[in-house]
Design a protein around this motif. Structure first.
Motif, PDB file in Angstrom:
ATOM      1  N   ALA A   1       0.753  -1.394   0.015  1.00  0.00           N
ATOM      2  CA  ALA A   1      -0.110  -0.113   0.010  1.00  0.00           C
ATOM      3  C   ALA A   1       0.787   1.409   0.141  1.00  0.00           C
ATOM      4  N   ARG A   2       0.650   2.265  -0.826  1.00  0.00           N
ATOM      5  CA  ARG A   2       1.542   3.458  -1.032  1.00  0.00           C
ATOM      6  C   ARG A   2       0.507   4.517  -0.519  1.00  0.00           C
ATOM      7  N   ARG A   3       1.088   5.240   0.709  1.00  0.00           N
ATOM      8  CA  ARG A   3       0.218   6.431   1.474  1.00  0.00           C
ATOM      9  C   ARG A   3       0.201   7.657   0.034  1.00  0.00           C
ATOM     10  N   SER A   4      -0.919   8.301   0.083  1.00  0.00           N
ATOM     11  CA  SER A   4      -1.034   9.236  -0.807  1.00  0.00           C
ATOM     12  C   SER A   4      -1.079  10.619   0.240  1.00  0.00           C
ATOM     13  N   ILE A   5      -0.260  11.581  -0.283  1.00  0.00           N
ATOM     14  CA  ILE A   5      -0.080  12.871   0.817  1.00  0.00           C
ATOM     15  C   ILE A   5      -0.771  14.079  -0.199  1.00  0.00           C
ATOM     16  N   LEU A   6      -1.418  14.993   0.575  1.00  0.00           N
ATOM     17  CA  LEU A   6      -1.763  16.209  -0.030  1.00  0.00           C
ATOM     18  C   LEU A   6      -0.748  17.141  -0.039  1.00  0.00           C
ATOM     19  N   VAL A   7      -0.530  17.826  -1.298  1.00  0.00           N
ATOM     20  CA  VAL A   7       0.309  18.980  -1.751  1.00  0.00           C
ATOM     21  C   VAL A   7      -0.604  20.169  -2.010  1.00  0.00           C
ATOM     22  N   VAL A   8      -0.325  21.282  -1.597  1.00  0.00           N
ATOM     23  CA  VAL A   8      -1.041  22.333  -1.903  1.00  0.00           C
ATOM     24  C   VAL A   8      -0.029  23.391  -2.584  1.00  0.00           C
ATOM     25  N   ALA A   9      -0.563  24.013  -3.523  1.00  0.00           N
ATOM     26  CA  ALA A   9       0.229  24.851  -4.358  1.00  0.00           C
ATOM     27  C   ALA A   9      -0.501  26.170  -5.003  1.00  0.00           C
ATOM     28  N   ALA A  10       0.297  27.364  -5.023  1.00  0.00           N
ATOM     29  CA  ALA A  10      -0.391  28.465  -5.407  1.00  0.00           C
ATOM     30  C   ALA A  10       0.142  28.994  -6.774  1.00  0.00           C
ATOM     31  N   ALA A  11      -1.117  29.661  -7.531  1.00  0.00           N
ATOM     32  CA  ALA A  11      -0.539  30.638  -8.826  1.00  0.00           C
ATOM     33  C   ALA A  11      -0.810  31.762  -8.333  1.00  0.00           C
ATOM     34  N   LEU A  12       0.196  32.430  -8.120  1.00  0.00           N
ATOM     35  CA  LEU A  12       0.118  33.779  -7.552  1.00  0.00           C
ATOM     36  C   LEU A  12       0.239  34.841  -9.081  1.00  0.00           C
ATOM     37  N   ILE A  13      -0.627  35.521  -9.358  1.00  0.00           N
ATOM     38  CA  ILE A  13      -0.862  36.220 -10.590  1.00  0.00           C
ATOM     39  C   ILE A  13      -0.668  37.651 -10.475  1.00  0.00           C
ATOM     40  N   ASP A  14       0.288  38.146 -11.107  1.00  0.00           N
ATOM     41  CA  ASP A  14       0.540  39.801 -11.351  1.00  0.00           C
ATOM     42  C   ASP A  14      -0.340  40.523 -12.115  1.00  0.00           C
ATOM     43  N   PRO A  15      -0.340  41.730 -11.745  1.00  0.00           N
ATOM     44  CA  PRO A  15      -1.251  42.540 -12.737  1.00  0.00           C
ATOM     45  C   PRO A  15      -1.250  42.553 -14.382  1.00  0.00           C
ATOM     46  N   GLU A  16       0.143  41.949 -14.649  1.00  0.00           N
ATOM     47  CA  GLU A  16       0.062  41.578 -15.879  1.00  0.00           C
ATOM     48  C   GLU A  16      -0.509  40.351 -16.583  1.00  0.00           C
ATOM     49  N   GLY A  17      -0.996  39.439 -15.664  1.00  0.00           N
ATOM     50  CA  GLY A  17      -1.638  38.185 -15.829  1.00  0.00           C
ATOM     51  C   GLY A  17      -0.441  37.205 -16.119  1.00  0.00           C
ATOM     52  N   ARG A  18       0.647  37.316 -15.283  1.00  0.00           N
ATOM     53  CA  ARG A  18       1.753  36.322 -15.468  1.00  0.00           C
ATOM     54  C   ARG A  18       1.686  35.540 -13.994  1.00  0.00           C
ATOM     55  N   VAL A  19       2.121  34.305 -13.915  1.00  0.00           N
ATOM     56  CA  VAL A  19       1.995  33.531 -12.883  1.00  0.00           C
ATOM     57  C   VAL A  19       3.418  33.174 -12.217  1.00  0.00           C
ATOM     58  N   LEU A  20       3.704  32.969 -11.207  1.00  0.00           N
ATOM     59  CA  LEU A  20       4.869  33.131 -10.594  1.00  0.00           C
ATOM     60  C   LEU A  20       5.280  31.532 -10.360  1.00  0.00           C
ATOM     61  N   VAL A  21       6.397  31.210 -10.859  1.00  0.00           N
ATOM     62  CA  VAL A  21       6.854  29.726 -10.577  1.00  0.00           C
ATOM     63  C   VAL A  21       8.146  29.859  -9.977  1.00  0.00           C
ATOM     64  N   GLN A  22       8.680  28.695  -9.274  1.00  0.00           N
ATOM     65  CA  GLN A  22       9.935  28.659  -8.464  1.00  0.00           C
ATOM     66  C   GLN A  22      10.767  27.195  -9.165  1.00  0.00           C
ATOM     67  N   GLN A  23      11.945  27.537  -9.327  1.00  0.00           N
ATOM     68  CA  GLN A  23      12.820  26.335  -9.432  1.00  0.00           C
ATOM     69  C   GLN A  23      13.317  25.622  -8.687  1.00  0.00           C
TER      70      GLN A  23
END
Ligand code: 9L3
Ligand code: MG
Length: 142
Positions: free
Chosen positions: A7-29
């Motif tokens: 059995a493999r445990r599933s985990i909950l991961v939450v993430a954000a799409a932060l959107i700036d006034p130009e309609g671009r989203v923040l991503v991180q490496q």
């Protein structure tokens, strides 16, 4: 019984799409040495037991980016399921256009603001890729 593997445990991961006034989203490496290093992701992380998804994301955004965001400002966008790094996870994405502070890469190698075209060209973890289409209506084209 079918599927008699461990059995493999599933985990909950939450993430954000932060959107700036130009309609671009923040991503991180993701940083060197971490799983999935070098891939570009929506910032976030694992929910802890007892947290609501929104509470977990407010905490993660403070830890990873040093920004303050109200749980009420988070709009659910979509979820995906994936096996990232031998970990079975559900990734739940929220969008927001409102926060306090300037995001800084406390956990990541780099930050980038992307319109939808640039986002589609970035190498992302398997869990993040299916979230691009549901997010597209929130973003500008270029
Ligand atoms: N993950 C995938 N996409 C994301 C995030 C925030 C996380 N947008 C995956 C990578 C790991 C797991 O979820 O397998 C836990 O994330 P972290 O705690 O290593 O950031
Ligand atoms: Mg994280």
């Amino acid at each position: 019984m079918e599927n008699a593997g461990p059995a493999r445990r599933s985990i909950l991961v939450v993430a954000a799409a932060l959107i700036d006034p130009e309609g671009r989203v923040l991503v991180q490496q993701r940083a060197p040495g971490k799983s999935l290093a070098g891939l570009w992701e929506f910032p976030g992380g694992k929910a802890e037991p007892g947290e609501s998804p929104e509470e977990a994301l407010v905490r993660e955004l403070d830890e990873e980016l040093g920004i303050a965001i109200d749980a009420a400002a988070l709009s659910p966008v979509a979820f995906s399921t994936a096996t990232d790094d031998a970990l079975s996870l559900v990734l739940l994405l929220f969008a927001s256009r409102v926060w306090r502070g300037v995001p800084r890469p406390f956990d990541a190698a780099a930050l980038r603001w992307c319109a939808i075209d640039a986002l589609r060209r970035l190498p992302m973890p398997p869990a993040d890729v299916p979230l691009i289409d549901p997010l597209a209506p929130w973003l500008s084209a270029t």
